[in-house]
Design an enzyme around this catalytic site. Structure first.
Site, PDB file in Angstrom:
ATOM      1  N   THR A  11       0.822  -1.287  -0.033  1.00 46.25           N
ATOM      2  CA  THR A  11       0.180  -0.168   0.067  1.00 46.25           C
ATOM      3  C   THR A  11       0.923   1.270   0.000  1.00 46.25           C
ATOM      4  O   THR A  11       0.377   2.241  -0.102  1.00 46.25           O
ATOM      5  CB  THR A  11      -0.951  -0.162   1.050  1.00 46.25           C
ATOM      6  OG1 THR A  11      -0.061  -0.005   2.487  1.00 46.25           O
ATOM      7  CG2 THR A  11      -1.722  -1.178   1.081  1.00 46.25           C
ATOM      8  N   CYS A  12       2.073   1.082  -0.101  1.00 48.11           N
ATOM      9  CA  CYS A  12       3.072   2.198  -0.105  1.00 48.11           C
ATOM     10  C   CYS A  12       2.988   2.919  -1.346  1.00 48.11           C
ATOM     11  O   CYS A  12       3.684   2.415  -2.288  1.00 48.11           O
ATOM     12  CB  CYS A  12       4.416   1.855   0.664  1.00 48.11           C
ATOM     13  SG  CYS A  12       5.820   3.012   0.658  1.00 48.11           S
TER      14      CYS A  12
END
Length: 115
Positions: A11-12
């Site tokens: 999710t980064c």
């Protein structure tokens, strides 16, 4: 055969940029999610030896800000590594392992040299 492993979080946003860069350049690599897969102390020690724990520890993360003041005070390499084992989101990301080297963070110029 060259082994390239990219460690990060799915999710980064910065990890996504790094993955897109590697994909666009046709670089063969494996992705390891730090949150899902964790990271062991031996690997963290290798990273720490290569770049230093200060560069590896993400003091700007939400996880860092949520730690007790006692956990953040008087850090040493051993204490920082123990924190990163317990809280993998404290690791600055992405971490790229290749040719016995370690890159921390994403800079396009560094990734250009991989293809």
């Amino acid at each position: 055969m060259r082994s390239i492993i990219l460690y990060g979080l799915k999710t980064c946003d910065t990890c996504r940029k790094a993955r897109r860069h590697l994909d666009a350049a046709g670089v063969d690599y494996r992705f390891r999610d730090l949150r899902a897969d964790g990271v062991d102390g031996e690997r963290l020690r290798r990273w720490e030896a290569a770049v230093g724990w200060e560069q590896l520890l993400n003091r700007r993360s939400t996880t860092w800000r949520q730690l007790a003041e006692a956990d953040r005070a008087d850090l040493t390499a051993d204490r920082a590594i123990a924190l990163m084992i317990d809280h993998p989101t404290l690791i600055k990301r992405p971490v790229l392992e290749y040719d016995e080297r370690v890159l921390v963070g994403y800079r396009a110029n560094d990734y250009d040299n991989l293809s």
